[in-house]
Write a protein that holds these residues in place. Sequence first.
Motif, short mmCIF file in Angstrom:
data_model
loop_
_atom_site.label_atom_id
_atom_site.label_comp_id
_atom_site.label_asym_id
_atom_site.label_seq_id
_atom_site.Cartn_x
_atom_site.Cartn_y
_atom_site.Cartn_z
N ARG A 128 0.78 -1.18 0.01
CA ARG A 128 -0.08 0.06 0.11
C ARG A 128 0.81 1.23 -0.10
O ARG A 128 0.67 2.29 -0.74
CB ARG A 128 -0.90 -0.02 0.94
N LEU A 129 1.89 1.44 0.82
CA LEU A 129 2.78 2.48 0.70
C LEU A 129 3.31 2.58 -0.61
O LEU A 129 3.73 3.76 -0.94
CB LEU A 129 3.99 2.22 1.91
N PHE A 130 3.91 1.42 -1.04
CA PHE A 130 4.49 1.49 -2.39
C PHE A 130 3.35 2.18 -3.53
O PHE A 130 4.08 2.96 -4.37
CB PHE A 130 5.02 0.25 -2.68
N LEU A 131 2.45 1.58 -3.46
CA LEU A 131 1.24 2.26 -4.60
C LEU A 131 1.08 3.67 -4.29
O LEU A 131 0.60 4.28 -5.40
CB LEU A 131 0.48 1.28 -4.61
N VAL A 132 1.16 4.16 -3.10
CA VAL A 132 0.93 5.64 -3.02
C VAL A 132 1.91 6.46 -3.71
O VAL A 132 1.63 7.41 -4.44
CB VAL A 132 0.81 6.09 -1.43
N GLU A 133 3.03 5.93 -3.70
CA GLU A 133 4.16 6.76 -4.27
C GLU A 133 4.34 6.26 -5.81
O GLU A 133 4.76 7.32 -6.69
CB GLU A 133 5.48 6.57 -3.58
N TRP A 134 3.98 5.10 -6.34
CA TRP A 134 4.21 4.65 -7.61
C TRP A 134 3.03 3.81 -8.01
O TRP A 134 2.96 2.63 -8.11
CB TRP A 134 5.44 3.56 -7.58
N PRO A 135 1.88 4.75 -8.31
CA PRO A 135 0.70 3.94 -8.54
C PRO A 135 0.62 3.13 -9.70
O PRO A 135 -0.02 2.12 -9.92
CB PRO A 135 -0.50 5.09 -8.38
N THR A 136 1.26 3.59 -10.83
CA THR A 136 1.49 2.76 -12.15
C THR A 136 2.58 1.67 -12.27
O THR A 136 2.64 1.00 -13.36
CB THR A 136 1.51 3.89 -13.30
N LEU A 137 3.34 1.67 -11.35
CA LEU A 137 4.31 0.56 -11.42
C LEU A 137 3.96 -0.49 -10.76
O LEU A 137 3.69 -0.80 -9.55
CB LEU A 137 5.72 1.38 -10.69
N PRO A 138 3.95 -1.63 -11.59
CA PRO A 138 3.60 -3.13 -11.00
C PRO A 138 4.47 -3.62 -9.91
O PRO A 138 5.98 -3.58 -9.91
CB PRO A 138 3.89 -4.13 -12.28
N LEU A 139 3.91 -3.90 -8.82
CA LEU A 139 4.62 -4.51 -7.58
C LEU A 139 4.26 -5.93 -7.43
O LEU A 139 2.92 -5.98 -7.07
CB LEU A 139 4.66 -3.60 -6.28
N THR A 140 4.87 -6.90 -7.46
CA THR A 140 4.52 -8.33 -7.17
C THR A 140 5.00 -8.73 -5.96
O THR A 140 6.22 -8.50 -5.36
CB THR A 140 5.28 -9.22 -8.22
N VAL A 141 4.18 -9.22 -5.01
CA VAL A 141 4.27 -9.61 -3.64
C VAL A 141 4.21 -11.14 -3.25
O VAL A 141 3.23 -11.51 -3.61
CB VAL A 141 3.64 -8.89 -2.57
N ARG A 189 9.74 -6.75 -7.60
CA ARG A 189 9.23 -7.67 -6.99
C ARG A 189 9.76 -7.84 -5.37
O ARG A 189 10.81 -7.59 -5.06
CB ARG A 189 9.71 -9.06 -7.66
N LEU A 190 8.77 -8.13 -4.70
CA LEU A 190 9.28 -8.39 -2.95
C LEU A 190 8.47 -9.72 -2.75
O LEU A 190 7.67 -10.33 -3.03
CB LEU A 190 8.41 -7.46 -2.08
N ALA A 191 9.84 -10.58 -2.22
CA ALA A 191 9.55 -12.21 -1.93
C ALA A 191 10.08 -12.39 -0.75
O ALA A 191 11.42 -11.89 -0.27
CB ALA A 191 10.18 -13.05 -3.02
N MET A 192 9.31 -13.16 -0.07
CA MET A 192 10.06 -13.75 1.52
C MET A 192 9.74 -15.16 1.41
O MET A 192 8.53 -15.67 1.21
CB MET A 192 9.25 -13.08 2.51
N THR A 193 10.77 -15.88 2.00
CA THR A 193 10.84 -17.44 1.96
C THR A 193 11.44 -17.76 3.32
O THR A 193 12.48 -16.91 3.68
CB THR A 193 11.47 -17.96 0.87
#
Length: 437
Positions: free
Chosen positions: A309-322, A362-366
């Motif tokens: 949500r914080l990312f999309l506020v600043e970069w609303p048109t840039l795809p972010l994969t979580v 892309r943001l990933a956690m494993t």
Amino acid sequence: MGFDRRFTLGLAAWVAALLVVAAGFLLALATPGLAAARLVAGLLVAGVVWGLWRHVARTNQIVARFVEAVRFGDVTARFDRGGGAGFGDLGATLDAAMRHLHAERGQAERDLRYYEALIDDVPVAVLTVDAARGVTLANKVARRLFVRHDGVQPGDFAVYGTSFAHRLAQDGPVRQELLILQFAGGPQHAIVRTAALGRLGLDVRVVTVEPMQGTLDTVEMATQTDLVRVLTHEILNSLTPVTSLAGTAVVLLGEDPPDIADARAAVLTLARRAEGLRHFIESYRAVARAPEVRRRVFGAQPFADELRRLFLVEWPTLPLTVDVPPALNLDADPDLIAQVLINLLRNAAQATYLREGPAWVRLAMTAEGDRVRIAVEDSGPGVPEALRRDIFLPFFTTRAEGTGVGLNLARQIVIAHGGTIEVGQGAQGGALFSLVI
């Protein structure tokens, strides 16, 4: 494996002799006037009975002596098969087994001497702690370092540091700490690791102490050199225009009549550059403060959703994969780790936003055992291999508007969590930042 032939023939001979002398003794008893013959026959019967008993008992005695030798650990003992003893095949088999056992014991003793020498010469101090013997200095390095105490109880080691004595006394999980220990040569930073021996029913803890002062001094000198290099570069970059603008203002104000408008513009520019230098110094103060970590366990999925949500506020048109497993938990300071990831996501967005072609982050956690790997990847140009070592230095930046503080603070935060951070190349050629905490 039964009786051997020699023993069987001997036994038959003794039994036959017993029958003969017994018959003679009975005949002498039945015939009047043979008193002397009766005495001789009786002695013969007694002698044959004794010989028969000795022949039978010899095997039992040999077996008993052999078992007794084994009981006391004498693997050099051999089964005596001479003198008519029985169990010849058994004796040969037992002898072969003893020779094999002797060879195995010899190899075990050689292995034991090797491991004892290995532990004794390992360049890390090794101490063992158990309830019966207290604290034992298990190798040369330990005996050389720990010379100031008397006694074998954990409290006796308080002369090296209260925290160290507490670590020796505390029976807890495996852990690693960086402590300052008061050795004979002066205080030294040392990495102290503890582990429990859970094998063979042993209730023993092993404590290793690895002095790091020399290494830390070398790293500190290298860090200071890098820091001075970057600071000198940044401060000179700021002071050069400041000096030039100040000289220009002096010249303009010294004209007749003074060029007030141009002098005002020069002074205003000088003020902005001075403010930029002040901001740089404030950023340095922020880097110099070590982060205070307040760890707790929290869900990774809600944490990642908030970052999205914080990312999309600043970069609303840039795809972010979580990509985060729903059941994954993090054991960390959520505010500090959020600061790190917001910084990395912002850098990734800036690297890809104006780039031609597909732009994505892309943001990933494993989970990796008891640790968690967090990856931030982008489709940007990536970080050149020659710069990957320098980007975590304070004030190092490749962007004109950058301060060079964010990645250094991120590294400080990750290290304060006992983790690591590194940068590499992603699958699509972009930057790939990996955190392990």
